[in-house]
Design a protein around this motif. Structure first.
Motif, PDB file in Angstrom:
ATOM      1  N   PRO A 194      -3.006 -10.422  10.453  1.00  0.00           N
ATOM      2  CA  PRO A 194      -2.213 -10.743   9.261  1.00  0.00           C
ATOM      3  C   PRO A 194      -2.387  -9.796   8.087  1.00  0.00           C
ATOM      4  CG  PRO A 194      -4.122 -12.181   9.393  1.00  0.00           C
ATOM      5  CD  PRO A 194      -4.134 -11.362  10.638  1.00  0.00           C
ATOM      6  N   TYR A 195      -3.296  -8.822   8.161  1.00  0.00           N
ATOM      7  CA  TYR A 195      -3.596  -8.018   6.985  1.00  0.00           C
ATOM      8  C   TYR A 195      -3.004  -6.617   7.113  1.00  0.00           C
ATOM      9  CZ  TYR A 195      -7.042 -11.628   5.988  1.00  0.00           C
ATOM     10  OH  TYR A 195      -7.647 -12.814   5.740  1.00  0.00           O
ATOM     11  N   ALA A 196      -2.683  -6.053   5.969  1.00  0.00           N
ATOM     12  CA  ALA A 196      -2.311  -4.646   5.865  1.00  0.00           C
ATOM     13  C   ALA A 196      -3.339  -3.956   4.968  1.00  0.00           C
ATOM     14  CB  ALA A 196      -0.918  -4.482   5.277  1.00  0.00           C
ATOM     15  N   VAL A 197      -3.535  -2.655   5.178  1.00  0.00           N
ATOM     16  CA  VAL A 197      -4.543  -1.891   4.450  1.00  0.00           C
ATOM     17  C   VAL A 197      -3.847  -0.775   3.675  1.00  0.00           C
ATOM     18  CG1 VAL A 197      -6.663  -0.546   4.629  1.00  0.00           C
ATOM     19  CG2 VAL A 197      -6.213  -2.371   6.284  1.00  0.00           C
ATOM     20  N   ALA A 198      -4.172  -0.672   2.392  1.00  0.00           N
ATOM     21  CA  ALA A 198      -3.659   0.413   1.549  1.00  0.00           C
ATOM     22  C   ALA A 198      -4.850   1.106   0.902  1.00  0.00           C
ATOM     23  CB  ALA A 198      -2.707  -0.125   0.488  1.00  0.00           C
ATOM     24  N   SER A 199      -4.891   2.443   0.970  1.00  0.00           N
ATOM     25  CA  SER A 199      -6.049   3.176   0.465  1.00  0.00           C
ATOM     26  C   SER A 199      -5.588   4.403  -0.319  1.00  0.00           C
ATOM     27  CB  SER A 199      -6.945   3.614   1.627  1.00  0.00           C
ATOM     28  OG  SER A 199      -8.119   4.226   1.140  1.00  0.00           O
ATOM     29  N   GLN A 203      -9.244  -4.700 -11.206  1.00  0.00           N
ATOM     30  CA  GLN A 203      -7.891  -4.378 -11.642  1.00  0.00           C
ATOM     31  C   GLN A 203      -6.971  -4.161 -10.452  1.00  0.00           C
ATOM     32  OE1 GLN A 203      -7.534  -0.820 -13.975  1.00  0.00           O
ATOM     33  NE2 GLN A 203      -5.328  -1.059 -14.301  1.00  0.00           N
ATOM     34  N   ALA A 204      -7.458  -3.432  -9.446  1.00  0.00           N
ATOM     35  CA  ALA A 204      -6.619  -3.148  -8.281  1.00  0.00           C
ATOM     36  C   ALA A 204      -6.290  -4.434  -7.521  1.00  0.00           C
ATOM     37  CB  ALA A 204      -7.332  -2.160  -7.366  1.00  0.00           C
ATOM     38  N   ILE A 205      -7.278  -5.318  -7.343  1.00  0.00           N
ATOM     39  CA  ILE A 205      -7.045  -6.555  -6.594  1.00  0.00           C
ATOM     40  C   ILE A 205      -6.034  -7.437  -7.316  1.00  0.00           C
ATOM     41  CG2 ILE A 205      -8.134  -8.698  -5.810  1.00  0.00           C
ATOM     42  CD1 ILE A 205     -10.690  -7.068  -5.316  1.00  0.00           C
ATOM     43  N   LEU A 206      -6.198  -7.610  -8.625  1.00  0.00           N
ATOM     44  CA  LEU A 206      -5.315  -8.490  -9.375  1.00  0.00           C
ATOM     45  C   LEU A 206      -3.928  -7.891  -9.547  1.00  0.00           C
ATOM     46  CD1 LEU A 206      -7.835  -9.711 -12.115  1.00  0.00           C
ATOM     47  CD2 LEU A 206      -7.047 -10.967 -10.100  1.00  0.00           C
ATOM     48  N   ASP A 207      -3.860  -6.587  -9.840  1.00  0.00           N
ATOM     49  CA  ASP A 207      -2.581  -5.956 -10.126  1.00  0.00           C
ATOM     50  C   ASP A 207      -1.693  -5.906  -8.885  1.00  0.00           C
ATOM     51  OD1 ASP A 207      -0.624  -4.702 -11.572  1.00  0.00           O
ATOM     52  OD2 ASP A 207      -1.468  -2.700 -11.284  1.00  0.00           O
ATOM     53  N   LEU A 208      -2.302  -5.714  -7.725  1.00  0.00           N
ATOM     54  CA  LEU A 208      -1.527  -5.560  -6.491  1.00  0.00           C
ATOM     55  C   LEU A 208      -1.662  -6.762  -5.567  1.00  0.00           C
ATOM     56  CD1 LEU A 208      -2.338  -1.799  -5.996  1.00  0.00           C
ATOM     57  CD2 LEU A 208      -0.145  -2.783  -6.635  1.00  0.00           C
ATOM     58  N   THR A 266      -4.014  11.633   0.009  1.00  0.00           N
ATOM     59  CA  THR A 266      -2.768  10.898  -0.185  1.00  0.00           C
ATOM     60  C   THR A 266      -3.021   9.403  -0.046  1.00  0.00           C
ATOM     61  OG1 THR A 266      -2.215  11.017   2.173  1.00  0.00           O
ATOM     62  CG2 THR A 266      -1.417  12.806   0.750  1.00  0.00           C
ATOM     63  N   VAL A 267      -2.068   8.619  -0.570  1.00  0.00           N
ATOM     64  CA  VAL A 267      -2.132   7.170  -0.396  1.00  0.00           C
ATOM     65  C   VAL A 267      -1.703   6.846   1.034  1.00  0.00           C
ATOM     66  CG1 VAL A 267      -1.213   4.940  -1.137  1.00  0.00           C
ATOM     67  CG2 VAL A 267      -1.705   6.724  -2.829  1.00  0.00           C
ATOM     68  N   VAL A 268      -2.505   6.035   1.704  1.00  0.00           N
ATOM     69  CA  VAL A 268      -2.259   5.702   3.108  1.00  0.00           C
ATOM     70  C   VAL A 268      -2.122   4.189   3.234  1.00  0.00           C
ATOM     71  CG1 VAL A 268      -3.162   5.783   5.459  1.00  0.00           C
ATOM     72  CG2 VAL A 268      -3.511   7.727   3.906  1.00  0.00           C
ATOM     73  N   ARG A 272       2.546   1.806  -4.782  1.00  0.00           N
ATOM     74  CA  ARG A 272       1.672   2.905  -4.354  1.00  0.00           C
ATOM     75  C   ARG A 272       1.283   3.767  -5.552  1.00  0.00           C
ATOM     76  NH1 ARG A 272       3.124   4.620   1.758  1.00  0.00           N
ATOM     77  NH2 ARG A 272       4.025   2.639   2.433  1.00  0.00           N
ATOM     78  N   ARG A 273       2.226   4.006  -6.496  1.00  0.00           N
ATOM     79  CA  ARG A 273       1.901   4.794  -7.685  1.00  0.00           C
ATOM     80  C   ARG A 273       0.873   4.064  -8.546  1.00  0.00           C
ATOM     81  NH1 ARG A 273       7.533   5.974  -7.600  1.00  0.00           N
ATOM     82  NH2 ARG A 273       7.918   4.242  -9.060  1.00  0.00           N
ATOM     83  N   ARG A 274       1.004   2.739  -8.648  1.00  0.00           N
ATOM     84  CA  ARG A 274       0.023   1.984  -9.436  1.00  0.00           C
ATOM     85  C   ARG A 274      -1.360   2.047  -8.809  1.00  0.00           C
ATOM     86  NH1 ARG A 274       3.582  -3.231  -9.526  1.00  0.00           N
ATOM     87  NH2 ARG A 274       1.575  -4.331  -9.799  1.00  0.00           N
ATOM     88  N   LEU A 275      -1.431   1.962  -7.484  1.00  0.00           N
ATOM     89  CA  LEU A 275      -2.726   2.067  -6.811  1.00  0.00           C
ATOM     90  C   LEU A 275      -3.315   3.457  -7.012  1.00  0.00           C
ATOM     91  CD1 LEU A 275      -4.952   1.049  -4.910  1.00  0.00           C
ATOM     92  CD2 LEU A 275      -3.495   1.728  -2.977  1.00  0.00           C
ATOM     93  N   ARG A 276      -2.447   4.484  -6.927  1.00  0.00           N
ATOM     94  CA  ARG A 276      -2.941   5.859  -7.119  1.00  0.00           C
ATOM     95  C   ARG A 276      -3.474   6.060  -8.537  1.00  0.00           C
ATOM     96  NH1 ARG A 276      -2.651  10.811  -4.238  1.00  0.00           N
ATOM     97  NH2 ARG A 276      -4.047  12.173  -5.381  1.00  0.00           N
ATOM     98  N   GLY A 277      -2.800   5.438  -9.497  1.00  0.00           N
ATOM     99  CA  GLY A 277      -3.247   5.577 -10.876  1.00  0.00           C
ATOM    100  C   GLY A 277      -4.618   4.950 -11.098  1.00  0.00           C
ATOM    101  N   ILE A 278      -4.852   3.779 -10.521  1.00  0.00           N
ATOM    102  CA  ILE A 278      -6.156   3.126 -10.662  1.00  0.00           C
ATOM    103  C   ILE A 278      -7.240   3.976  -9.999  1.00  0.00           C
ATOM    104  CG2 ILE A 278      -7.506   1.090 -10.041  1.00  0.00           C
ATOM    105  CD1 ILE A 278      -4.884  -0.526 -10.169  1.00  0.00           C
TER     106      ILE A 278
END
Length: 747
Positions: free
Chosen positions: A114-119, A34-39, A91-93, A149-155
């Motif tokens: 080329p990549y960014a990281v969100a956790s 879900q996280a990969i597809l949604d974001l 927190t989301v980083v 970021r809110r969507r990632l936090r929710g998942i």
């Protein structure tokens, strides 16, 4: 209507605890997918806390190659990664997103990686389970806005709440030593830019990433077999340059503050001369890439000139400069040039950096192996005799070839020892193994044999004492040896063997046979049976060959027959060219990489002259760098040629001798030995030194590129024009430059 959760999502009661590991893995997979597809992410990772509470370990990795293979599996909770920071702080980083330019907010600045990281943290009911991390390409998917970021936090929060029953019921976590992989194909449906090479099959999900990773795997396999720098260059050419459709490749290594070209392909010579030996601190893309951790990529010449206005035009239109590192230290730079302008897709950049990591480590291993082998080979060569002793009645020459680098350096040796009363001792030996220890033991044995021979012991006694010495050394290595002591006054020879091949002898009538010597046991083996001596008498004109088994691997009948044929083939006119015969014999040895053993051979021709025969010889030595020795050389030539009645040949031979000796003194860091031999129909001059570089006549003082390793000298043109014949032959520790001049009018 159910109450809302703290993040705005509808509240859902937690499910009943999973009953087995499969159900638990399904929880992780659902959240990850879900996280990969949604974001719109390339890769996602679920990190779970280890029991110690000090480490996070990847439990499941989802997404597409190549990024799926580049993620760290384990990290400390206090490490400066986005995942550990998110778990630690709750927190989301987001790390690695490009800075938006004020003059053009719709475009992002090009960043090296080329990549960014969100956790987001996986926290619930006061428990910290780990972190859910996404790898994204901002240039494709956009930046991580507050809404994303809110969507990632929710998942992440929902996954954490689903993990609470597992912790409350003390169900075991699945084994995370090896993370589970979850294929989620999304980004491969995006087609690469028209300016870049197409990877894989268009419109086939996963084909692009699999094609890239295939090349990475093949490069890794090739580098695992690389033992020399040349092997690394070949692997880079076939598995990096060609798949990326690059037109040129330069593999630089750093040393002494400079960049040196270790290998290249498709590069003009004038550009190589500019690059080779350039300062590693100069303001160039290669030097800057060396000191950085990220690649420098230039899709067109305009961007290259914007960063480096003084960049020379090498004929390419796009460039990639990849830093090569090993254990965190810079070892070199891989420079790729492209004939057309092109963009570098993020997947390509990621695989480029993975390949650069492999190249850096392989290059470092190869250079270390080459340095170790060069050191061991230098030690081995340094222990061989620089100059073989011989008498007017006994002419000798020797050859030595090391094993290929993959086999390691061995312990073969040879020696010619002058003894009192016109006798000479010839020795060839072989210490088992291929290591520095083999060379060190060889040096000890050679010194022992030399000492025992000069104490006037016979061959059997020499081998007995040397065997006792080897048995007492702190080594488990054994050795074989052949020892011949000969009286040149009457041709009487004594021979003893210690597990070594018997010498071959060519009789004056052309017959070739092996001396019937008992083999006995190798040195270092305790035996109740003493070494035995075989006695024979050699007639003038006999030729002895002592050799190690590297010349005839396994003592195969075919190899031995080839050696016998060469010994028997030469007629009387060719026999005088002992150096040429030695060259032909050593050429029969296997070539690398099939040469797994060292090769040493020693040739000795017994030339006792009859009272009415004309056969005279003399020798002199010149200390290294003693250019005054050239004057002594001229005097030596005049005196001996005059006393031999060869005045008509003096001028030419004196000139040639002074030129060859001068060349040796200038180029060779060694003493120089001069040997002059008088035959009925010719005069032979030999100049021996310790420089292995072959002599090449040249009218230029600078070496030509194709003969960069050769020893050049204008004086050799004089030799080439005056001598009847001349040549150069390598020996164990250097070379012999020889020349012959036929007699004129019988004088």
């Amino acid at each position: 209507m159910p109450p809302a959760a703290g993040n705005g999502e509808p509240y859902r009661s937690p499910p009943s605890p999973p009953s087995d590991a499969a159900a638990f893995e399904a929880l992780l997979a659902d959240a990850l997918r879900q996280a990969i597809l949604d974001l719109d992410s390339i890769t996602g990772i679920v990190y779970l806390m280890e029991d110690s509470g000090e480490w996070l370990r990847a439990a499941m990795i989802g997404g597409t190659p190549p990024a799926i293979f580049a993620m760290p599996e384990r990290m400390a909770l206090d490490a400066p990664y986005a995942s550990s920071t998110a778990c630690r702080t709750g927190t989301v980083v987001v790390f690695g997103e490009p800075v938006v330019r004020a003059d053009d907010p719709g475009l992002a600045r090009v960043v090296p990686f080329p990549y960014a990281v969100a956790s987001t943290p996986l926290h619930a009911n006061g428990s910290r389970f780990g972190a859910l991390t996404l790898i994204r390409i901002p240039s494709r998917a956009g930046l991580m806005s507050n809404e994303k970021r809110r969507r990632l936090r929710g998942i992440g929060d929902r996954l954490a709440r689903n993990l609470v029953p597992l912790a409350e019921h003390c169900l075991p976590l699945p084994n995370t030593d090896n993370p589970l992989l979850l294929p989620v194909y999304t980004s491969d449906l995006r087609q690469p830019s028209e300016q870049t090479a197409v990877w894989g099959i268009p419109d086939a999900p996963g084909s692009s990433g699999m094609t890239l990773m295939y090349q990475l795997h093949k490069l890794s396999a090739a580098l695992n077999q690389a033992t020399e720098t040349h092997d690394v260059v070949v692997a880079a050419q076939s598995r990096l340059m060609h798949p990326y459709h690059a037109q040129s490749l330069i593999l630089n290594i750093v040393g002494d503050g400079r960049l040196w070209v270790a290998g290249h392909c498709g590069v003009a010579p004038e550009h190589l001369r500019q690059v080779h030996g350039s300062s590693s601190d100069s303001p160039t893309p290669a030097a800057d890439a060396l000191h950085g951790r990220d690649p420098l990529l230039f899709p067109d010449r305009a961007q290259l000139l914007a960063a480096y206005p003084d960049a020379r035009d090498d004929g390419q239109r796009a460039w990639a400069f990849l830093p090569l590192r090993s254990s965190g230290n810079p070892v070199g730079v891989c420079c790729l040039g492209f004939a057309e302008e092109r963009l570098f897709e993020p997947e390509e950049q990621a695989v480029m950096m993975m390949m650069a990591d492999l190249l850096g480590q392989a290059l470092d291993r190869a250079r270390l192996s080459e340095r170790e082998h060069a050191l061991a080979e230098s030690l081995q060569r340094g222990l061989l005799p620089r100059i073989l002793c011989d008498l007017p009645e006994m002419i000798t020459t020797a050859r030595y070839l090391p094993a290929c680098p993959t086999a390691g350096v061995g312990g073969d040796w040879y020696d010619g020892i002058m003894l009192p009363d016109a006798r000479i001792c010839l020795v060839v030996g072989d210490v088992e193994g291929h290591s520095v220890e083999s060379s060190a033991v060889m040096g000890q044995l050679r010194s022992a044999v030399l000492a025992y021979a000069r104490e006037n012991h016979g061959p059997a006694a020499i081998l007995t004492r040397t065997s006792h010495l080897l048995a007492e050394l702190d080594t488990e290595l054994l050795a074989t040896c052949c020892c011949v002591r000969m009286d040149v006054a009457d041709g009487a020879a004594e021979v003893a063997l210690a597990g070594h091949p018997a010498p071959l002898v060519r009789r004056p009538d052309g017959r070739v046979d092996a001396l019937d010597v008992p083999a006995d046991v190798p040195l270092g083996v305790h035996s109740a049976t003493p070494y035995r001596t075989y006695e024979t008498t050699l007639a003038p004109g006999s030729l002895l060959l002592l050799y190690t088994d590297g010349l005839t691997p396994g003592q195969s009948s075919e190899a031995l027959a080839g050696v016998r044929t060469l010994l028997a083939a030469g007629g009387q006119d060719n026999e005088r060219h002992l150096e040429g015969l030695a060259d032909r014999l050593i050429a029969t040895a296997p070539r690398p990489p099939e040469r797994y053993d060292d090769v040493a051979l020693l040739l000795a021709r017994y030339e006792r002259a009859t009272p009415d025969a004309q056969h005279r010889s003399s020798r002199m030595e010149i200390q290294r760098h003693d250019l005054q020795g050239v004057r002594e050389t001229r005097r030596f030539m005049r005196d001996h040629l005059g006393s031999w009645g060869r005045d008509a040949m003096t001028d030419d031979l004196e000139l040639m001798a002074s030129e060859v000796v001068t060349n040796a003194l200038i180029h060779a860091d060694s003493d120089v030995e001069l040997r002059l031999r008088d035959y009925p129909d010719h005069i032979r001059l030999e100049v021996r030194d310790s420089d292995v570089s072959p002599p090449v006549p040249s009218s230029l003082s600078a070496a030509e590129e194709e003969n960069a390793q050769a020893e050049h000298g204008r004086g050799l043109i004089i030799v080439d024009s005056l001598a009847t014949t001349w040549g150069s032959s390598p020996s164990g520790r250097g070379k012999t430059v020889w020349l012959e001049l036929s007699t004129r009018d019988g004088s």
